[in-house]
Design a protein around this motif. Structure first.
Motif, PDB file in Angstrom:
ATOM      1  N   GLY A  73       0.789  -1.229   0.000  1.00 44.57           N
ATOM      2  CA  GLY A  73       0.000   0.000   0.000  1.00 44.57           C
ATOM      3  C   GLY A  73       0.820   1.278   0.000  1.00 44.57           C
ATOM      4  O   GLY A  73       0.404   2.265   0.603  1.00 44.57           O
ATOM      5  N   TRP A  74       2.006   1.256  -0.671  1.00 46.64           N
ATOM      6  CA  TRP A  74       2.871   2.439  -0.770  1.00 46.64           C
ATOM      7  C   TRP A  74       3.627   2.653   0.533  1.00 46.64           C
ATOM      8  O   TRP A  74       3.606   3.729   1.139  1.00 46.64           O
ATOM      9  CB  TRP A  74       2.060   3.673  -1.139  1.00 46.64           C
ATOM     10  CG  TRP A  74       2.822   4.776  -1.800  1.00 46.64           C
ATOM     11  CD1 TRP A  74       3.066   6.018  -1.294  1.00 46.64           C
ATOM     12  CD2 TRP A  74       3.407   4.768  -3.100  1.00 46.64           C
ATOM     13  NE1 TRP A  74       3.757   6.791  -2.181  1.00 46.64           N
ATOM     14  CE2 TRP A  74       4.002   6.042  -3.323  1.00 46.64           C
ATOM     15  CE3 TRP A  74       3.514   3.813  -4.107  1.00 46.64           C
ATOM     16  CZ2 TRP A  74       4.666   6.367  -4.491  1.00 46.64           C
ATOM     17  CZ3 TRP A  74       4.174   4.135  -5.272  1.00 46.64           C
ATOM     18  CH2 TRP A  74       4.738   5.397  -5.452  1.00 46.64           C
TER      19      TRP A  74
ATOM     20  N   GLU B 237       1.408   0.712  -4.431  1.00 47.14           N
ATOM     21  CA  GLU B 237       0.634   1.900  -4.785  1.00 47.14           C
ATOM     22  C   GLU B 237      -0.421   2.143  -3.711  1.00 47.14           C
ATOM     23  O   GLU B 237      -0.786   1.230  -2.971  1.00 47.14           O
ATOM     24  CB  GLU B 237      -0.051   1.702  -6.143  1.00 47.14           C
ATOM     25  CG  GLU B 237      -1.048   0.558  -6.163  1.00 47.14           C
ATOM     26  CD  GLU B 237      -1.627   0.271  -7.550  1.00 47.14           C
ATOM     27  OE1 GLU B 237      -1.068   0.784  -8.527  1.00 47.14           O
ATOM     28  OE2 GLU B 237      -2.629  -0.470  -7.621  1.00 47.14           O
ATOM     29  N   PRO B 238      -0.903   3.379  -3.587  1.00 42.79           N
ATOM     30  CA  PRO B 238      -1.968   3.650  -2.608  1.00 42.79           C
ATOM     31  C   PRO B 238      -3.211   2.827  -2.921  1.00 42.79           C
ATOM     32  O   PRO B 238      -3.477   2.500  -4.080  1.00 42.79           O
ATOM     33  CB  PRO B 238      -2.232   5.152  -2.799  1.00 42.79           C
ATOM     34  CG  PRO B 238      -0.987   5.688  -3.409  1.00 42.79           C
ATOM     35  CD  PRO B 238      -0.470   4.587  -4.301  1.00 42.79           C
ATOM     36  N   ASP B 239      -3.944   2.460  -1.876  1.00 45.39           N
ATOM     37  CA  ASP B 239      -5.181   1.714  -2.091  1.00 45.39           C
ATOM     38  C   ASP B 239      -6.295   2.307  -1.241  1.00 45.39           C
ATOM     39  O   ASP B 239      -6.099   3.284  -0.511  1.00 45.39           O
ATOM     40  CB  ASP B 239      -4.986   0.224  -1.787  1.00 45.39           C
ATOM     41  CG  ASP B 239      -4.474  -0.033  -0.381  1.00 45.39           C
ATOM     42  OD1 ASP B 239      -5.025   0.557   0.576  1.00 45.39           O
ATOM     43  OD2 ASP B 239      -3.512  -0.811  -0.228  1.00 45.39           O
TER      44      ASP B 239
END
Length: 268
Positions: free
Chosen positions: A42-43, A65-67
């Motif tokens: 989640g980054w 990556e952001p979620d």
């Protein structure tokens, strides 16, 4: 000839530098050849990515990556998995030695939708261990139901038929998913194997008020009405009060011993 399934293991993580390597090694060191390992980050900003990078060439898929939360990360992992079976092992839990081979031995192509295994619960601070035996039924009122997603192997067809994890859930997305499958007629097989170890902590320790939406919507999503959903929430609230009394008088481990089976005898 017996089919040897491809098994996808999905690990989601966020700032898990202290635990993620142990989790990854528990998967990568399995004595089973047909493994597809999926990592969804989640980054992270704490060194998690450097650890993952050490094993990146052994992963079937990886993204950082952001979620939109745990459910979103779960769904990404499932979407990018290739296995006949998919199991989710979080970044502070471990897959026990030999687990994948033992589940593969029980696999029967097309006969079962979900395979349910035991989960060992551990409190690293006190040394307590217990065995959580998974529930095979998910009634309207989710009382005393053992979800154990770390020991749940879901077929690809089951995800296609009953969908993924609801993004509105923050805590009980796995319960909601399994309840939907059960109410939809999913064929579940109990496999008496200790598949994974769950470490107490994380979102599982959130208070009941924080879980109100999830508790009520587990009922509502199965066709229950608002009164039944509220009754379910207040049951959980009262039960939580009772648990806190036990903890204050006798300690956390006493409460856990009342719930979990003993671990003196290994699963098959």
């Amino acid at each position: 000839m017996k089919v040897r399934p491809l098994i996808s293991v999905v690990t989601i993580c966020f700032n898990s530098a202290e635990t993620v390597e142990e989790t990854m090694l528990s998967v990568l060191e399995q004595d089973y050849e047909r493994v597809d390992y999926v990592m969804i980050d989640g980054w992270s900003t704490d060194g998690t990515l450097a650890i993952i990078d050490k094993y990146k060439d052994r992963l079937g898929y990886f993204v950082s990556e952001p979620d939109k939360g745990i459910s979103d990360a779960f769904n990404k992992g499932v979407a990018h998995s290739k296995g006949d079976l998919v199991v989710i092992i979080n970044s502070d839990d471990i897959l026990l030695p030999g687990a994948l081979a033992r589940v593969a031995d029980q696999y029967e192509e097309g006969k079962w939708d979900i395979y349910r295994c035991n989960v060992i619960v551990r409190n690293k601070e006190t040394g307590f261990t217990g065995r959580d035996i998974p529930s095979m039924k998910f009634p309207l009122f989710p009382w005393q139901v053992n979800v154990d997603h770390q020991g749940t192997f879901v077929t690809r067809e089951a995800y296609k038929r009953w969908g993924g994890y609801d993004l509105k859930f923050r805590y009980m997305m796995d319960h909601d998913f399994l309840a939907r499958c059960y109410q939809g007629g999913a064929r579940m097989k109990y496999v008496p194997v200790d598949a994974s170890e769950f470490r107490l902590g994380g979102v599982s320790v959130a208070g009941i008020p924080a879980k109100r939406y999830d508790i009520e919507h587990v009922v509502l999503n199965q066709g229950g009405n608002k009164l039944q959903a509220r009754m379910c929430y207040w049951y959980f609230w009262l039960f939580d009060r009772a648990k806190r009394v036990v903890i204050s008088l006798f300690g956390m481990d006493t409460l856990k011993r009342m719930h979990y089976a003993k671990t003196g005898k290994e699963g098959i």
